[in-house]
Design a protein around this motif. Sequence first.
Motif, PDB file in Angstrom:
ATOM      1  N   UNK A  52       7.118 -32.058  -0.236  1.00 25.78           N
ATOM      2  CA  UNK A  52       7.555 -31.416   1.015  1.00 25.78           C
ATOM      3  C   UNK A  52       7.492 -32.403   2.176  1.00 25.78           C
ATOM      4  N   UNK A  53       6.421 -33.209   2.228  1.00 16.81           N
ATOM      5  CA  UNK A  53       6.288 -34.161   3.334  1.00 16.81           C
ATOM      6  C   UNK A  53       7.423 -35.189   3.283  1.00 16.81           C
ATOM      7  N   UNK A  84       5.264 -21.453 -10.109  1.00 13.97           N
ATOM      8  CA  UNK A  84       6.014 -22.519  -9.449  1.00 13.97           C
ATOM      9  C   UNK A  84       6.281 -22.171  -7.983  1.00 13.97           C
ATOM     10  N   UNK A  85       6.530 -20.890  -7.706  1.00 19.81           N
ATOM     11  CA  UNK A  85       6.748 -20.476  -6.310  1.00 19.81           C
ATOM     12  C   UNK A  85       5.486 -20.740  -5.483  1.00 19.81           C
ATOM     13  N   UNK A  86       4.313 -20.472  -6.064  1.00 23.11           N
ATOM     14  CA  UNK A  86       3.059 -20.748  -5.342  1.00 23.11           C
ATOM     15  C   UNK A  86       2.973 -22.228  -4.971  1.00 23.11           C
ATOM     16  N   UNK A  87       3.316 -23.067  -5.930  1.00 23.80           N
ATOM     17  CA  UNK A  87       3.280 -24.518  -5.653  1.00 23.80           C
ATOM     18  C   UNK A  87       4.251 -24.883  -4.537  1.00 23.80           C
ATOM     19  N   UNK A  88       5.477 -24.384  -4.680  1.00 28.12           N
ATOM     20  CA  UNK A  88       6.540 -24.788  -3.747  1.00 28.12           C
ATOM     21  C   UNK A  88       6.264 -24.259  -2.334  1.00 28.12           C
ATOM     22  N   UNK A  89       5.855 -23.002  -2.240  1.00 24.74           N
ATOM     23  CA  UNK A  89       5.682 -22.430  -0.899  1.00 24.74           C
ATOM     24  C   UNK A  89       4.454 -23.009  -0.206  1.00 24.74           C
ATOM     25  N   UNK A  90       3.453 -23.425  -0.989  1.00 27.68           N
ATOM     26  CA  UNK A  90       2.275 -24.061  -0.380  1.00 27.68           C
ATOM     27  C   UNK A  90       2.645 -25.471   0.081  1.00 27.68           C
ATOM     28  N   UNK A  91       3.400 -26.164  -0.760  1.00 24.44           N
ATOM     29  CA  UNK A  91       3.912 -27.477  -0.350  1.00 24.44           C
ATOM     30  C   UNK A  91       4.724 -27.342   0.924  1.00 24.44           C
TER      31      UNK A  91
END
Length: 342
Positions: free
Chosen positions: A162-163, A122-129
């Motif tokens: 994120x956008x 989930x961190x990978x998803x969030x930090x990439x977003x």
Amino acid sequence: MASSSDSKGKENKVSTAPKTLLLGRHEIEEFLSMNEALRVVENAFKLKAQGKAIMPRKIYLDLSEYQGDYRAMPAYIDGSAGVKWVSRYQNNRKYNLPAVMAIITLCDPKTGYPLVIMDGTLITRMRTGAAGGIAVKYLARKDSTVIGMIGAGIQARAQLLAISEVLPRIGEVKVFDQYRDARLRYTEEMGAELNISIRPVETVEAATEADIVVATTYATGPVVKKQHIKPGTHINAIGADAPGKQELEADLLSGAKIVIDEIEQACHSGEINVPLSEGYLKVEDIYCTLGEVAAGMKKGRENDAEITIFDSTGLAIQDIVCAKLVYEKAKGREVTTFDFFD
Ligand SMILES: NC(=O)c1ccc[n+]([C@@H]2O[C@H](COP(=O)([O-])OP(=O)(O)OC[C@H]3O[C@@H](n4cnc5c(N)ncnc54)[C@H](O)[C@@H]3O)[C@@H](O)[C@H]2O)c1
């Protein structure tokens, strides 16, 4: 270890080491919002641009016989040392598993003691977003309202989340995916989650008729063509994160302002890796890093006509700062712990 004696004079070892925390997806969900990810990831990019982080290039373990690979991503930033171990198996759809899965561990930088082991998926998803959101904040036109998504998977969701935090107003989102069911599911789920107008479209060209284009496919050849991108568009090129991956036509890159996350990684495995190796692009054509723009060391967008491209490969510093935030919040709570050496 400290020592004490019991009544028979036998020596007992009393551990002074902290317990190691074990955190799963639910805890990450509870302790990390997209808003916070945007804040800490932007700060991480700035620190890196100012030379205040240590981050060797990620290394790859290629298991092409299984159509998968692993990456080890270590970093030290803002007092935290850690590593992410992340896999990418693009056929996991058939096993009902995510294509990208990861674990992160943080250690005490003074002793190396393992402080926490946590889900990194989930961190990978969030930090990439979050990286995509920061790129939009600094590189997209301020009056951007129409977003075109190419790819409707997991990362397409994080990017839009994120956008939606950084863009004052989203008028419309158009989504294209090679699979019809994927674009319909995205439309339904993201429309409900963000309460915005999302429309599935049947061609790449229909989706790229937008102010902001976000590419999140695992393509290994150009999907987004120069002729379909109008002046003033900002593009987040997220999907290419391994050698041979490519989503944008090389011609599109050569006429645009290219902002990367990190030079070595971008050349090795980012959107620019194929055009560089095929001679369509030179390293000197790269404008700067997103951290340099965020830290005010370089200008972002300079006019309403230029095409800007953010080439994201994903940096270990993004993972470590998000993991640190989660760890700090989890410390005082009732979470699973264990004695690492007992
Ligand atoms: N830059 C980074 O930091 C970073 C981080 C995570 C993932 N990624 C990369 O982003 C990509 C997407 O990851 P994900 O987790 O969203 O994967 P996913 O499998 O959930 O989604 C990818 C989507 O793209 C679609 N797609 C693939 N090729 C296409 C094409 N040619 N045209 C249209 N649609 C196409 C697929 O049908 C799928 O729905 C992967 O390549 C992954 O390695 C990059």
